[in-house]
Design an enzyme around this catalytic site. Structure first.
Site, PDB file in Angstrom:
ATOM      1  N   ASP A   1      -8.141   5.777   3.926  1.00  0.00           N
ATOM      2  CA  ASP A   1      -8.371   4.621   4.806  1.00  0.00           C
ATOM      3  C   ASP A   1      -9.795   4.569   5.351  1.00  0.00           C
ATOM      4  O   ASP A   1     -10.293   3.499   5.676  1.00  0.00           O
ATOM      5  CB  ASP A   1      -7.363   4.628   5.948  1.00  0.00           C
ATOM      6  CG  ASP A   1      -5.947   4.407   5.450  1.00  0.00           C
ATOM      7  OD1 ASP A   1      -5.776   4.036   4.271  1.00  0.00           O
ATOM      8  OD2 ASP A   1      -5.010   4.593   6.239  1.00  0.00           O
TER       9      ASP A   1
ATOM     10  N   SER B   1       0.802  -1.226   0.000  1.00  0.00           N
ATOM     11  CA  SER B   1       0.000   0.000   0.000  1.00  0.00           C
ATOM     12  C   SER B   1       0.834   1.274   0.000  1.00  0.00           C
ATOM     13  O   SER B   1       0.321   2.333  -0.345  1.00  0.00           O
ATOM     14  CB  SER B   1      -0.959   0.022   1.192  1.00  0.00           C
ATOM     15  OG  SER B   1      -0.242   0.127   2.401  1.00  0.00           O
TER      16      SER B   1
ATOM     17  N   HIS C   1       0.829   4.250   6.872  1.00  0.00           N
ATOM     18  CA  HIS C   1       0.230   5.072   5.818  1.00  0.00           C
ATOM     19  C   HIS C   1       0.591   6.535   6.016  1.00  0.00           C
ATOM     20  O   HIS C   1       1.077   6.938   7.067  1.00  0.00           O
ATOM     21  CB  HIS C   1      -1.292   4.915   5.796  1.00  0.00           C
ATOM     22  CG  HIS C   1      -1.735   3.691   5.048  1.00  0.00           C
ATOM     23  ND1 HIS C   1      -3.044   3.317   4.940  1.00  0.00           N
ATOM     24  CD2 HIS C   1      -1.042   2.746   4.364  1.00  0.00           C
ATOM     25  CE1 HIS C   1      -3.145   2.203   4.239  1.00  0.00           C
ATOM     26  NE2 HIS C   1      -1.928   1.838   3.876  1.00  0.00           N
TER      27      HIS C   1
END
Length: 149
Positions: free
Chosen positions: A123, A57, A96
Protein backbone atom coordinates in the site's frame (compact mmCIF):
# COMPACT_ATOMS: atom_id res chain seq x y z
CA UNK A 1 -75.63 14.97 6.15
CA UNK A 2 -74.65 14.70 9.81
CA UNK A 3 -73.91 11.00 9.38
CA UNK A 4 -71.47 11.64 6.48
CA UNK A 5 -69.67 14.39 8.39
CA UNK A 6 -69.34 12.14 11.44
CA UNK A 7 -67.90 9.34 9.30
CA UNK A 8 -65.41 11.70 7.59
CA UNK A 9 -64.28 12.97 10.99
CA UNK A 10 -63.88 9.37 12.16
CA UNK A 11 -61.77 8.55 9.09
CA UNK A 12 -59.55 11.62 9.64
CA UNK A 13 -59.01 10.68 13.28
CA UNK A 14 -58.13 7.14 12.22
CA UNK A 15 -55.60 8.41 9.66
CA UNK A 16 -53.97 10.65 12.26
CA UNK A 17 -53.74 7.71 14.67
CA UNK A 18 -52.20 5.51 11.97
CA UNK A 19 -49.73 8.23 11.07
CA UNK A 20 -48.73 8.68 14.72
CA UNK A 21 -48.46 4.92 15.19
CA UNK A 22 -46.22 4.61 12.14
CA UNK A 23 -44.04 7.52 13.32
CA UNK A 24 -43.62 5.95 16.76
CA UNK A 25 -42.86 2.54 15.20
CA UNK A 26 -40.23 4.10 12.92
CA UNK A 27 -38.69 5.86 15.92
CA UNK A 28 -38.52 2.57 17.83
CA UNK A 29 -36.90 0.78 14.87
CA UNK A 30 -34.29 3.52 14.41
CA UNK A 31 -33.57 3.66 18.14
CA UNK A 32 -33.19 -0.11 18.28
CA UNK A 33 -30.79 -0.12 15.31
CA UNK A 34 -28.70 2.61 16.94
CA UNK A 35 -28.61 0.73 20.25
CA UNK A 36 -27.55 -2.48 18.50
CA UNK A 37 -24.81 -0.62 16.59
CA UNK A 38 -23.51 1.08 19.76
CA UNK A 39 -23.66 -2.25 21.59
CA UNK A 40 -21.61 -3.91 18.85
CA UNK A 41 -19.10 -1.06 19.07
CA UNK A 42 -18.70 -1.71 22.81
CA UNK A 43 -18.45 -5.49 22.42
CA UNK A 44 -16.00 -5.47 19.49
CA UNK A 45 -13.93 -2.45 20.52
CA UNK A 46 -14.14 -1.17 16.95
CA UNK A 47 -15.59 2.14 15.80
CA UNK A 48 -17.12 0.29 12.85
CA UNK A 49 -17.95 -3.31 13.79
CA UNK A 50 -19.26 -4.20 10.32
CA UNK A 51 -17.74 -3.20 6.95
CA UNK A 52 -18.32 -4.14 3.32
CA UNK A 53 -15.48 -4.99 0.93
CA UNK A 54 -15.63 -2.38 -1.84
CA UNK A 55 -12.92 -3.49 -4.25
CA UNK A 56 -11.28 -6.58 -5.73
CA UNK A 57 -7.96 -5.96 -3.95
CA UNK A 58 -8.49 -8.85 -1.51
CA UNK A 59 -9.61 -11.49 -4.01
CA UNK A 60 -9.79 -14.47 -4.00
CA UNK A 61 -10.23 -14.44 -0.20
CA UNK A 62 -12.79 -11.66 -0.09
CA UNK A 63 -15.04 -10.68 -2.96
CA UNK A 64 -16.49 -7.25 -3.59
CA UNK A 65 -19.64 -6.94 -1.49
CA UNK A 66 -18.54 -9.37 1.24
CA UNK A 67 -19.48 -8.28 4.75
CA UNK A 68 -16.74 -8.41 7.38
CA UNK A 69 -17.15 -8.31 11.13
CA UNK A 70 -14.39 -6.47 12.94
CA UNK A 71 -12.89 -6.83 16.37
CA UNK A 72 -10.23 -4.73 18.02
CA UNK A 73 -8.31 -6.18 20.94
CA UNK A 74 -5.25 -4.98 22.82
CA UNK A 75 -3.11 -7.77 21.34
CA UNK A 76 -0.35 -6.52 19.05
CA UNK A 77 -1.09 -6.65 15.35
CA UNK A 78 0.81 -9.38 13.53
CA UNK A 79 1.83 -9.99 9.93
CA UNK A 80 -0.82 -12.04 8.13
CA UNK A 81 -3.81 -10.49 9.88
CA UNK A 82 -6.47 -8.76 7.82
CA UNK A 83 -7.15 -5.26 9.09
CA UNK A 84 -9.39 -2.39 8.15
CA UNK A 85 -7.66 0.98 8.28
CA UNK A 86 -8.57 4.55 7.63
CA UNK A 87 -6.20 7.25 6.40
CA UNK A 88 -6.75 10.92 7.12
CA UNK A 89 -8.18 12.58 4.02
CA UNK A 90 -9.81 9.37 2.73
CA UNK A 91 -13.47 8.81 3.38
CA UNK A 92 -13.52 5.05 2.73
CA UNK A 93 -11.79 2.50 5.00
CA UNK A 94 -9.49 -0.03 3.32
CA UNK A 95 -9.46 -3.81 3.94
CA UNK A 96 -5.95 -5.27 3.47
CA UNK A 97 -3.54 -7.81 4.93
CA UNK A 98 -0.66 -6.84 7.22
CA UNK A 99 2.61 -7.85 5.52
CA UNK A 100 5.17 -6.27 7.88
CA UNK A 101 5.18 -5.11 11.47
CA UNK A 102 8.09 -3.33 13.14
CA UNK A 103 8.24 -2.22 16.74
CA UNK A 104 10.14 0.99 17.45
CA UNK A 105 12.81 0.46 20.11
CA UNK A 106 12.49 3.90 21.68
CA UNK A 107 8.70 4.18 21.96
CA UNK A 108 7.40 0.64 21.50
CA UNK A 109 4.99 1.88 18.81
CA UNK A 110 4.22 -0.41 15.90
CA UNK A 111 4.92 0.46 12.27
CA UNK A 112 2.54 -1.53 10.07
CA UNK A 113 2.70 -2.14 6.31
CA UNK A 114 -0.31 -3.54 4.45
CA UNK A 115 -1.07 -4.96 1.01
CA UNK A 116 -4.12 -6.23 -0.83
CA UNK A 117 -3.88 -9.96 -1.63
CA UNK A 118 -4.71 -9.22 -5.27
CA UNK A 119 -2.33 -6.24 -5.57
CA UNK A 120 1.22 -6.47 -6.92
CA UNK A 121 2.57 -3.72 -4.68
CA UNK A 122 2.20 -2.93 -1.01
CA UNK A 123 0.00 0.00 0.00
CA UNK A 124 2.96 2.34 0.49
CA UNK A 125 4.18 1.78 -3.07
CA UNK A 126 0.61 1.66 -4.39
CA UNK A 127 0.03 5.18 -3.06
CA UNK A 128 -2.84 4.26 -0.73
CA UNK A 129 -1.17 5.92 2.25
CA UNK A 130 -1.04 9.68 2.63
CA UNK A 131 1.77 11.47 0.74
CA UNK A 132 5.03 10.93 2.62
CA UNK A 133 3.54 8.27 4.89
CA UNK A 134 5.58 5.07 4.98
CA UNK A 135 3.79 3.09 7.70
CA UNK A 136 0.46 2.79 9.45
CA UNK A 137 0.29 3.22 13.20
CA UNK A 138 -2.14 1.65 15.65
CA UNK A 139 -4.50 4.66 15.54
CA UNK A 140 -5.09 4.10 11.80
CA UNK A 141 -6.43 0.57 12.40
CA UNK A 142 -10.22 0.42 12.81
CA UNK A 143 -10.34 -3.31 13.48
CA UNK A 144 -9.30 -6.82 12.53
CA UNK A 145 -11.44 -9.04 10.35
CA UNK A 146 -13.00 -11.89 12.33
CA UNK A 147 -12.84 -15.19 10.44
CA UNK A 148 -12.06 -15.38 6.73
CA UNK A 149 -8.90 -16.54 4.99
Amino acid sequence: MGWIAANLESIRALQIRQLLTQAVTLGIILSSALMIWKGLMCITGSESPVVVVLSESMEPGFQRGDILFLHMSNDPIRAGEIVVYNIKGRSIPIVHRVVEVHQRQATGELDILTKGDNNREDDRTGLLYSPGQLWLQQHHIMGRAVGGP
